[in-house]
Design an enzyme around this catalytic site. Structure first.
Site, short mmCIF file in Angstrom:
data_model
loop_
_atom_site.label_atom_id
_atom_site.label_comp_id
_atom_site.label_asym_id
_atom_site.label_seq_id
_atom_site.Cartn_x
_atom_site.Cartn_y
_atom_site.Cartn_z
N GLY A 1 92.23 64.06 39.97
CA GLY A 1 93.07 62.92 39.59
C GLY A 1 94.41 63.33 39.01
O GLY A 1 95.45 62.77 39.36
N LYS B 1 74.54 73.42 50.70
CA LYS B 1 74.75 73.25 49.26
C LYS B 1 73.72 74.09 48.52
O LYS B 1 72.65 74.38 49.06
CB LYS B 1 74.60 71.78 48.86
CG LYS B 1 75.42 71.39 47.66
CD LYS B 1 76.86 71.12 48.06
CE LYS B 1 77.73 70.73 46.88
NZ LYS B 1 79.06 70.31 47.34
N GLY C 1 90.96 64.20 35.83
CA GLY C 1 90.48 65.58 35.80
C GLY C 1 91.25 66.40 36.81
O GLY C 1 92.44 66.15 37.06
N ASN C 2 90.58 67.38 37.42
CA ASN C 2 91.24 68.26 38.38
C ASN C 2 91.88 67.44 39.51
O ASN C 2 93.09 67.49 39.72
CB ASN C 2 90.21 69.27 38.92
CG ASN C 2 90.80 70.16 39.99
OD1 ASN C 2 90.97 69.73 41.13
ND2 ASN C 2 91.13 71.39 39.65
N GLY D 1 90.01 58.54 36.55
CA GLY D 1 89.58 59.95 36.43
C GLY D 1 90.80 60.84 36.41
O GLY D 1 91.49 60.98 37.43
P1 NAD Z 1 86.74 66.76 36.76
O1 NAD Z 1 85.51 66.97 35.97
O2 NAD Z 1 87.86 67.72 36.65
O3 NAD Z 1 87.36 65.31 36.39
C1 NAD Z 1 86.60 64.15 36.33
C2 NAD Z 1 87.38 63.13 35.52
O4 NAD Z 1 86.64 61.90 35.52
C3 NAD Z 1 87.54 63.52 34.06
O5 NAD Z 1 88.86 63.18 33.65
C4 NAD Z 1 86.54 62.62 33.33
O6 NAD Z 1 86.93 62.30 32.01
C5 NAD Z 1 86.58 61.40 34.21
N1 NAD Z 1 85.43 60.54 34.03
C6 NAD Z 1 84.15 60.87 33.78
N2 NAD Z 1 83.40 59.75 33.62
C7 NAD Z 1 84.23 58.71 33.81
C8 NAD Z 1 84.09 57.31 33.78
N3 NAD Z 1 82.91 56.75 33.50
N4 NAD Z 1 85.15 56.56 34.06
C9 NAD Z 1 86.35 57.12 34.32
N5 NAD Z 1 86.57 58.41 34.35
C10 NAD Z 1 85.53 59.20 34.08
O7 NAD Z 1 86.25 66.58 38.26
P2 NAD Z 1 87.11 66.72 39.60
O8 NAD Z 1 86.98 68.09 40.11
O9 NAD Z 1 88.47 66.13 39.40
O10 NAD Z 1 86.23 65.79 40.56
C11 NAD Z 1 86.32 64.38 40.51
C12 NAD Z 1 85.59 63.79 41.69
O11 NAD Z 1 86.12 64.33 42.88
C13 NAD Z 1 84.08 64.08 41.74
O12 NAD Z 1 83.45 62.99 42.36
C14 NAD Z 1 84.02 65.28 42.66
O13 NAD Z 1 82.75 65.39 43.28
C15 NAD Z 1 85.09 64.92 43.64
N6 NAD Z 1 85.59 66.07 44.38
C16 NAD Z 1 86.30 67.05 43.74
C17 NAD Z 1 86.74 68.14 44.45
C18 NAD Z 1 87.54 69.23 43.80
O14 NAD Z 1 87.91 70.19 44.51
N7 NAD Z 1 87.85 69.15 42.51
C19 NAD Z 1 86.47 68.23 45.84
C20 NAD Z 1 85.77 67.20 46.47
C21 NAD Z 1 85.35 66.12 45.72
#
Ligand code: NAD
Length: 425
Positions: A234, A102, A231-232, A229
């Protein structure tokens, strides 16, 4: 529990189920190599700012190390170390020919006034202009160039880094070695050797593991899905479940709260609404739910896709899902894992459920090394095979040892790390 301690707690749980020699155990507790230092560059307000940079390589028993680069005002050495450790376990559970690493950059706040600290925290990286971000990225690449490379350590995007940042790293590294070297990073733009399917890979990987879990549990018909969540990870997971026609997405949320409709939500419409208004909250034809309440809604599948530490000993006995699958990193504490397991709730742990992203990163690297471009269908089919394979390996450990899928994932990954470590001596 400090989410960084979760990996160590899981290792301790899994250790009695494998024959792990002390020398390998000791190696897994700390990184093999870490590089850090400082970069000083002019920034947008006309001053100079100092940044701390890190690259940590945790373990290379199974291959070159792999892991994202995080740009965040709070990144520090301890965090990067634990994140690199997490990558070792994630790549091992998927049986990728990788180890864990990392990296990260944060402003250096030492000796600064409270006003300057507040400015830098607000500025980095969201308000940094592209030319300054590029300069910082190129300087960082130059610093870590001696320890990265397509056969050494392959960075990728993480929090607040993206395909453009990867393009700059690839370009700078290529200048240093004297030839175009796409295999030094993954998550690149497609035209520079990025892989189709990478953007959706994390959610798609979760989706495949859930389908496999449903098959295992004998639920192959309709189901309801609740997602914390949007985001990406979810929102893409929501679309994948929705598009099958077999699942109702009954509740989704973001940091402002959640929405619920027992007849189901259309994820495309919710995403459009969120883009227009900044939140899912207020979406018509849905009731408001808090993020706490959302986790305990009755459903077939619960996807914590936002934050760590949300399913704890305080709410695990109220979870009403049949399956909890984790796109987020570390959403379930070790005490909560015990409670869910004892209640017969089937949990697919983060290192397995969200490993689709690193798996397609691995595919990108394989394509780069071979000069190939796979179609999206090919990528997705390979991802499906890999996720199903890993899921069933973990399931077999869970059944053989009568432990949760969480502990079983660490047993499966740990056995691979032990075998590779032993053979290499
Ligand atoms: P993102 O930033 O696109 O989305 C995160 C979402 O969580 C947003 O909709 C945000 O509004 C919401 N959020 C933030 N605080 C919150 C709360 N208190 N309660 C509810 N929702 C809340 O991030 P992502 O890329 O979708 O990643 C989400 C999780 O998945 C993280 O833990 C990340 O480490 C993990 N992850 C993502 C990937 C990836 O490729 N995107 C890979 C491995 C792990």
């Amino acid at each position: 529990m400090d989410p960084r301690q979760l990996i160590l707690a899981n290792l301790e749980r899994a250790r009695p189920f494998m024959d792990m020699p002390d020398n390998i155990y000791q190696k897994l507790l700390k990184p093999e190599r870490a590089l850090d230092g400082r970069i000083v560059i002019p920034i947008d307000d006309g001053t100079e700012a100092t940044f701390n940079y890190y690259r940590v390589q945790h373990n290379s028993h199974c291959g070159p190390t792999k892991g994202g680069i995080r740009y965040h005002p709070d990144v520090n050495r301890a965090e990067v170390e634990f994140l690199s450790m997490g990558m070792t376990w994630k790549t091992a559970v998927m049986e990728l020919r990788y180890g864990g690493a990392k990296g990260g950059i944060a402003p250096c706040y030492e000796g600064l006034s409270p006003e300057r600290i507040a400015f830098l925290r607000d500025y980095f990286p969201k308000k940094m202009s592209l030319p300054v971000l590029e300069r910082l990225t190129r300087e960082y690449t130059e610093k870590i160039a001696p320890i990265i490379g397509p056969y050494k350590d392959i960075p990728a995007p993480d929090v607040y880094t993206n395909s453009q940042v990867m393009a700059w790293i690839m370009d700078e590294y290529s200048k240093i070695v004297g030839y175009t070297c796409p295999g030094v990073v993954t998550g690149k733009p497609i035209v520079l050797g990025g892989s189709l399917g990478r953007n959706e890979a994390t959610a798609r990987g979760t989706f495949f593991t859930v389908l496999e879990a449903l098959r295992h549990l004998g639920y192959e018909k309709m189901g309801t899905v609740v997602i914390q969540g949007f985001g990406n990870a979810g929102s893409i997971a929501a679309k994948l479940f929705y598009e099958t026609g077999n699942f109702l997405i009954t509740s989704v949320s973001d940091s402002k709260g959640g929405i619920y409709n027992r007849c189901g939500l259309n994820p495309d419409d919710v995403l459009k609404f969120k883009k227009e208004t900044g939140s899912v909250v207020g979406y018509p034809d849905a009731d408001f739910v808090t993020n706490e309440k959302l986790l305990t809604l009755p459903c077939t599948i619960l996807l914590p896709a936002a934050l760590e530490n949300v399913i704890t000993k305080d709410n695990a006995d109220k979870i009403q899902a049949i399956i909890v699958a984790e796109p987020a990193n570390g959403p379930t504490t070790i005490e909560a894992d015990d409670i869910l397991f004892n209640r017969g709730i089937f949990r697919i742990p983060d290192i397995l459920a969200n490993a689709g992203g690193v798996t397609v990163s691995y595919f990108e690297w394989v394509q780069n090394l071979q000069g190939l471009d796979w179609t999206e269908e090919e990528v997705n089919a390979r991802l499906e095979a890999k996720m199903k394979y890993a899921f069933n390996k973990v399931l077999a450990e869970s059944q053989a040892n009568k432990v949760s899928m969480g502990t079983a994932a660490y047993i499966h990954a740990g056995k691979r790390l032990v075998e590779a470590g032993r053979l290499r001596g």
